[in-house]
Design a protein around this motif. Sequence first.
Motif, PDB file in Angstrom:
ATOM      1  N   HIS A  47     -46.316  45.936  27.979  1.00  9.24           N
ATOM      2  CA  HIS A  47     -47.089  44.704  27.847  1.00  9.24           C
ATOM      3  C   HIS A  47     -48.548  44.920  28.267  1.00  9.24           C
ATOM      4  CE1 HIS A  47     -43.458  42.499  26.961  1.00  9.24           C
ATOM      5  NE2 HIS A  47     -42.904  42.941  28.074  1.00  9.24           N
ATOM      6  N   LYS A  48     -48.734  45.646  29.338  1.00  5.76           N
ATOM      7  CA  LYS A  48     -50.087  45.952  29.793  1.00  5.76           C
ATOM      8  C   LYS A  48     -50.826  46.786  28.751  1.00  5.76           C
ATOM      9  CE  LYS A  48     -52.567  47.867  33.778  1.00  5.76           C
ATOM     10  NZ  LYS A  48     -52.382  48.538  35.109  1.00  5.76           N
ATOM     11  N   GLY A  49     -50.113  47.741  28.149  1.00  2.00           N
ATOM     12  CA  GLY A  49     -50.723  48.579  27.124  1.00  2.00           C
ATOM     13  C   GLY A  49     -51.179  47.789  25.918  1.00  2.00           C
ATOM     14  N   LEU A  50     -50.341  46.862  25.463  1.00  2.00           N
ATOM     15  CA  LEU A  50     -50.704  46.041  24.306  1.00  2.00           C
ATOM     16  C   LEU A  50     -51.905  45.156  24.618  1.00  2.00           C
ATOM     17  CD1 LEU A  50     -47.209  44.975  22.931  1.00  2.00           C
ATOM     18  CD2 LEU A  50     -48.722  46.760  22.083  1.00  2.00           C
ATOM     19  N   ASP A  51     -51.943  44.599  25.815  1.00  2.00           N
ATOM     20  CA  ASP A  51     -53.087  43.765  26.217  1.00  2.00           C
ATOM     21  C   ASP A  51     -54.371  44.592  26.268  1.00  2.00           C
ATOM     22  OD1 ASP A  51     -51.546  41.506  26.422  1.00  2.00           O
ATOM     23  OD2 ASP A  51     -51.243  41.660  28.586  1.00  2.00           O
ATOM     24  N   LEU A  52     -54.287  45.785  26.831  1.00  2.00           N
ATOM     25  CA  LEU A  52     -55.458  46.653  26.919  1.00  2.00           C
ATOM     26  C   LEU A  52     -55.969  47.029  25.531  1.00  2.00           C
ATOM     27  CD1 LEU A  52     -54.353  49.081  29.783  1.00  2.00           C
ATOM     28  CD2 LEU A  52     -56.264  47.470  29.884  1.00  2.00           C
ATOM     29  N   LEU A  53     -55.040  47.386  24.640  1.00  2.00           N
ATOM     30  CA  LEU A  53     -55.414  47.811  23.291  1.00  2.00           C
ATOM     31  C   LEU A  53     -56.040  46.668  22.511  1.00  2.00           C
ATOM     32  CD1 LEU A  53     -55.440  49.843  21.005  1.00  2.00           C
ATOM     33  CD2 LEU A  53     -53.032  49.301  20.562  1.00  2.00           C
ATOM     34  N   SER A  54     -55.394  45.510  22.546  1.00  2.00           N
ATOM     35  CA  SER A  54     -55.903  44.354  21.819  1.00  2.00           C
ATOM     36  C   SER A  54     -57.287  43.946  22.325  1.00  2.00           C
ATOM     37  CB  SER A  54     -54.918  43.185  21.940  1.00  2.00           C
ATOM     38  OG  SER A  54     -55.413  42.045  21.284  1.00  2.00           O
ATOM     39  N   SER A  55     -57.450  43.923  23.639  1.00  2.00           N
ATOM     40  CA  SER A  55     -58.736  43.515  24.219  1.00  2.00           C
ATOM     41  C   SER A  55     -59.829  44.515  23.884  1.00  2.00           C
ATOM     42  CB  SER A  55     -58.610  43.374  25.743  1.00  2.00           C
ATOM     43  OG  SER A  55     -57.682  42.365  26.078  1.00  2.00           O
ATOM     44  N   TRP A  56     -59.512  45.808  23.949  1.00  2.00           N
ATOM     45  CA  TRP A  56     -60.520  46.836  23.662  1.00  2.00           C
ATOM     46  C   TRP A  56     -61.006  46.719  22.219  1.00  2.00           C
ATOM     47  CZ3 TRP A  56     -61.818  50.736  20.437  1.00  2.00           C
ATOM     48  CH2 TRP A  56     -62.777  51.657  20.891  1.00  2.00           C
ATOM     49  N   LEU A  57     -60.082  46.533  21.284  1.00  2.00           N
ATOM     50  CA  LEU A  57     -60.451  46.416  19.876  1.00  2.00           C
ATOM     51  C   LEU A  57     -61.308  45.180  19.631  1.00  2.00           C
ATOM     52  CD1 LEU A  57     -57.024  47.432  18.325  1.00  2.00           C
ATOM     53  CD2 LEU A  57     -59.150  48.746  18.162  1.00  2.00           C
ATOM     54  N   THR A  58     -60.954  44.072  20.281  1.00  2.00           N
ATOM     55  CA  THR A  58     -61.708  42.830  20.100  1.00  2.00           C
ATOM     56  C   THR A  58     -63.131  42.965  20.624  1.00  2.00           C
ATOM     57  OG1 THR A  58     -59.692  41.500  20.275  1.00  2.00           O
ATOM     58  CG2 THR A  58     -61.780  40.370  20.659  1.00  2.00           C
ATOM     59  N   VAL A  59     -63.266  43.549  21.806  1.00  2.00           N
ATOM     60  CA  VAL A  59     -64.579  43.658  22.443  1.00  2.00           C
ATOM     61  C   VAL A  59     -65.485  44.647  21.713  1.00  2.00           C
ATOM     62  CG1 VAL A  59     -65.760  44.460  24.538  1.00  2.00           C
ATOM     63  CG2 VAL A  59     -63.772  42.955  24.720  1.00  2.00           C
ATOM     64  N   ASN A  60     -64.916  45.739  21.216  1.00  2.00           N
ATOM     65  CA  ASN A  60     -65.728  46.824  20.663  1.00  2.00           C
ATOM     66  C   ASN A  60     -65.897  46.779  19.150  1.00  2.00           C
ATOM     67  OD1 ASN A  60     -66.313  48.856  23.019  1.00  2.00           O
ATOM     68  ND2 ASN A  60     -64.193  48.189  23.302  1.00  2.00           N
ATOM     69  N   GLN A  61     -65.202  45.900  18.468  1.00  2.00           N
ATOM     70  CA  GLN A  61     -65.291  45.842  17.016  1.00  2.00           C
ATOM     71  C   GLN A  61     -66.698  45.423  16.561  1.00  2.00           C
ATOM     72  OE1 GLN A  61     -62.678  44.049  13.321  1.00  2.00           O
ATOM     73  NE2 GLN A  61     -62.722  42.889  15.204  1.00  2.00           N
ATOM     74  N   THR A  62     -67.197  46.113  15.546  1.00  2.00           N
ATOM     75  CA  THR A  62     -68.461  45.746  14.904  1.00  2.00           C
ATOM     76  C   THR A  62     -68.207  45.589  13.408  1.00  2.00           C
ATOM     77  OG1 THR A  62     -69.102  48.050  14.502  1.00  2.00           O
ATOM     78  CG2 THR A  62     -69.761  47.081  16.613  1.00  2.00           C
ATOM     79  N   ASN A  63     -69.261  45.377  12.630  1.00  3.20           N
ATOM     80  CA  ASN A  63     -69.087  45.204  11.187  1.00  3.20           C
ATOM     81  C   ASN A  63     -68.601  46.474  10.495  1.00  3.20           C
ATOM     82  OD1 ASN A  63     -69.888  42.503  11.215  1.00  3.20           O
ATOM     83  ND2 ASN A  63     -72.048  43.025  10.995  1.00  3.20           N
ATOM     84  N   GLU A  64     -68.925  47.629  11.066  1.00  5.42           N
ATOM     85  CA  GLU A  64     -68.524  48.905  10.473  1.00  5.42           C
ATOM     86  C   GLU A  64     -67.260  49.432  11.141  1.00  5.42           C
ATOM     87  OE1 GLU A  64     -69.837  50.441   7.784  1.00  5.42           O
ATOM     88  OE2 GLU A  64     -70.973  48.580   7.612  1.00  5.42           O
ATOM     89  N   PRO A  65     -66.417  50.139  10.396  1.00  8.71           N
ATOM     90  CA  PRO A  65     -65.207  50.720  10.996  1.00  8.71           C
ATOM     91  C   PRO A  65     -65.541  51.676  12.135  1.00  8.71           C
ATOM     92  CG  PRO A  65     -65.069  50.776   8.598  1.00  8.71           C
ATOM     93  CD  PRO A  65     -66.469  50.345   8.933  1.00  8.71           C
ATOM     94  N   PHE A  66     -64.582  51.858  13.025  1.00  6.10           N
ATOM     95  CA  PHE A  66     -64.742  52.777  14.152  1.00  6.10           C
ATOM     96  C   PHE A  66     -64.747  54.232  13.676  1.00  6.10           C
ATOM     97  CE2 PHE A  66     -62.480  49.242  16.431  1.00  6.10           C
ATOM     98  CZ  PHE A  66     -63.469  48.968  17.360  1.00  6.10           C
TER      99      PHE A  66
END
Length: 387
Positions: A39-58
């Motif tokens: 559960h902690k892993g999923l929260d960390l992954l989801s939050s990281w993607l949300t915070v770091n996402q930009t218009n261009e792919p990673f």
Amino acid sequence: MELQFKNVSGKDNVGDFTWIHQSGRQALIADMVSGSDVHKGLDLLSSWLTVNQTNEPFNAEQVIAELHDLFQANNVQSTLGIITQQQACFELHFVGNIRLYKVEKQVEQIKEVGDEIHPLSVVGSEYSPVIQHTVLTPEHHAKFIVTSDGLDSSLMRSLTLSSETLSGGQLHRKLLPAVCDQDWSALVFPMANAQSFVNHHWPYNPFVGPQEDHLHERRGLAEIATELFKQPMFEGFRIVSCPPILSENSSRLFDGLLVYPFGVIPLELKDHHGAITIDMGTNKRNSLLVENDLGTSYLSNPATKLRESLRRFGDLPQLKGLTPELKNAGLVIFTSHHADVECVFDGQSTPAPFMQAGEVMVAKSTQLSKLLFQFCRARFGKKLKKD
């Protein structure tokens, strides 16, 4: 600007995760290693993607490196796959036993990718992850499926699937015979022709996340977008895929979320045709009357469902910063071009579009822009000004 990926997961999924970049050109699949804090892993992954996402792919390798450090610091481990569209091909970067299949006339496993039973390398372990890489070029309309090990390889190869059947939707049902673990997930691509109703004449792609499973919903959302592009005051709007927001095991609460300069509005789409009467003043569930060539039916009232769901929606932590008037309205939208919609309220029948019953409005998809503009003027004043 088209969505290339379709994600599918088990209904009782706990440790698998899929994500699609807002550009529609990149997707991620993760399978948390049991024994770590899933559960902690999923929260960390989801939050990281949300915070770091930009218009261009990673950059895929950079994502894996950063997630490795994040997971390692939090005693979390995961197998991981990232698929990125690069012009006419797709690049797959993966760590661990993420599996890959090519589907043309049948399902063929690409055994060079993640064929081991137990992953030899994972993200977040004490060792640097071994990143493997392959380039995929679709030929003759072939499709690819990337999966976690919750789908059995031998059962996958025995599925009666073709590229054409994968284009027809209901992917969850089609993959069920291969399930060997309730934690399972898959990404199917390229799906642009079958999945997206994105119009190249639009100024930008307003869709964030995967579009809905049903054709009428995707068509309806596209018509909604076309209507909203007609109104300059709504410039910058997005139609966001609604994830399970009640709990990690819940189904989607709405058919989409409209995020626009005047707030966030949940969308409930219906494809009924014929003479439709929707009772706006009742809490009874079977209070939607549909009369057409199929007969007369009393069905679940989408206004009732939306009204009940709005109570939970407004309390979401993600929306805490919004004032109530920016998050306490919902829209029922009828997508059929052959629907004649009447709304009953206080003993009077009014044809759609309708907004006289408080927080829930009703419209056909082609009426939305006009209705929403009237709603905003009524709620925020005649001289509308975007924040």
